[in-house]
Enzyme design. Structure first.
Site, PDB file in Angstrom:
ATOM      1  N   LYS A 107       7.830  24.247  19.407  1.00  0.00           N
ATOM      2  CA  LYS A 107       6.737  23.553  20.102  1.00  0.00           C
ATOM      3  C   LYS A 107       7.300  22.972  21.396  1.00  0.00           C
ATOM      4  CE  LYS A 107       3.859  19.403  19.542  1.00  0.00           C
ATOM      5  NZ  LYS A 107       3.148  18.552  18.600  1.00  0.00           N
TER       6      LYS A 107
HETATM    7  C1  R5P Z   1       5.858  14.475  18.796  1.00  0.00           C
HETATM    8  O1  R5P Z   1       6.479  13.843  19.342  1.00  0.00           O
HETATM    9  C2  R5P Z   1       4.952  14.516  17.711  1.00  0.00           C
HETATM   10  O2  R5P Z   1       4.995  15.715  17.071  1.00  0.00           O
HETATM   11  C3  R5P Z   1       3.631  14.022  18.102  1.00  0.00           C
HETATM   12  O3  R5P Z   1       3.278  13.033  17.245  1.00  0.00           O
HETATM   13  C4  R5P Z   1       2.523  15.010  18.299  1.00  0.00           C
HETATM   14  O4  R5P Z   1       2.811  16.280  17.913  1.00  0.00           O
HETATM   15  C5  R5P Z   1       2.133  14.981  19.706  1.00  0.00           C
HETATM   16  O5  R5P Z   1       0.914  15.619  19.921  1.00  0.00           O
HETATM   17  P1  R5P Z   1       0.132  15.344  21.271  1.00  0.00           P
HETATM   18  O6  R5P Z   1       1.146  15.089  22.333  1.00  0.00           O
HETATM   19  O7  R5P Z   1      -0.647  16.568  21.519  1.00  0.00           O
HETATM   20  O8  R5P Z   1      -0.738  14.161  21.052  1.00  0.00           O
END
Ligand code: R5P
Length: 291
Positions: free
Chosen positions: A201
């Site tokens: 990711k």
């Molecule tokens: C990463 O740091 C974590 O996985 C997060 O909590 C999450 O995946 C972030 O998702 P987004 O940036 O799309 O809110």
């Protein structure tokens, strides 16, 4: 004792057995269980996924939009291909009748009050198998203060998961002071893949993102990041998949939207149907107005 049946005689001798490659890049040599789990995360027809990330609480507590996951997230979850969350939320809130795939957060330790890269593995593989998850996610801080520790977390998780057929998602985490450019993400994603991550990711960058996906031998899913306007988020998702991402793993840009159910459906149309951003935005507005 059942009677012995007649011996079979139709061996379809004119039909050669199929010998197809697996649909995800870099995954053809994996074992059946790994491939089956990946095929629950990534739609085999499009080769892409819409993951809904709601794991933020593991280091920052009740984030805006995640105060009540039962109220705010359970209604959106059926529109995702996969839910990314912690085992605490899975067990306490998500109905076991939910049959979409689950990617479980497997690292943790520091809160937002401390150095975030000082993570450890925060669960074991037996529990992952017990919870029937499709993959485990671990944060990797390339260039961060605890870089080696987080890389070792990832390689340990990969080794443990390989014994059970459970894939590992490496999440590239960027320190506040570090440059977020293609050069950095090429480095971070490639290190994760070289050391065995089954998919990665990472953030979208407007310049040379296609070189990040091209130089990573396993699928990349695009991280969402902080909330932006819906059209901008749909444009970013569109550009990412057109430039080689195998889908998205978005959180705040979905659950902090004015209309999360409409937004996730628009994101899904961008990812799985290549719907251009402006049309996806119209779809979002139509669904929002209907509701
Ligand atoms: C990463 O740091 C974590 O996985 C997060 O909590 C999450 O995946 C972030 O998702 P987004 O940036 O799309 O809110």
């Amino acid at each position: 004792m059942p009677e012995a049946d007649k011996e079979g005689k139709d061996y379809c001798l004119d039909v050669p057995p199929e010998c197809k490659g697996f649909f995800l890049k870099g995954s053809n040599s994996l074992d059946w269980g790994m491939k089956n789990r990946l095929a629950r995360i990534f739609n085999p027809e499009t080769g892409r996924t819409v993951m809904l990330a709601v794991d933020h609480g593991y280091f920052q507590g009740p984030t805006t939009g995640l105060e009540r996951i039962d109220v705010n997230i359970v209604p959106i979850a059926p529109y995702a291909d996969c839910l990314m969350l912690t085992r605490g939320i899975l067990r306490s809130i998500i109905p076991p009748s939910y049959t979409k795939s689950i990617v479980l957060r497997a690292s943790g330790g520091p809160s937002i009050l401390k150095e975030l890269s000082n993570e450890e593995l925060a669960m074991n593989m037996e529990d992952a198998a017990r919870l029937n998850v499709s993959a485990l996610a671990v944060q990797v801080f390339i260039g961060g203060e605890y870089e080696t520790q987080t890389v070792t977390n990832m390689t340990r998780l990969i080794d443990m998961g390989t014994r059970y057929g459970i894939p590992t998602l490496a999440v590239t985490a960027v320190g506040k002071k570090m440059a977020r450019d293609a050069r950095y993400f090429r480095l971070a994603c490639r290190i994760c893949a070289e050391l065995g991550a089954h998919y990665v990711k990472t953030y979208y960058v407007p310049e040379e993102f296609e070189t990040v996906t091209a130089s990573c031998p396993v699928p990349i899913v695009m991280a969402g990041g902080t909330k932006m306007l819906e059209l901008d988020a749909l444009t970013m998702a569109y550009n990412a998949v057109q430039q080689g991402a195998a889908g998205v793993d978005m959180g705040r840009n979905i659950f902090q939207s004015d209309a999360p159910v409409a937004m996730i459906q628009a994101v899904s149309a961008v990812v799985h149907k290549n719907l251009p951003p402006q049309q996806a935005f119209e779809m979002y507005n139509d669904l929002k107005n209907e509701s």
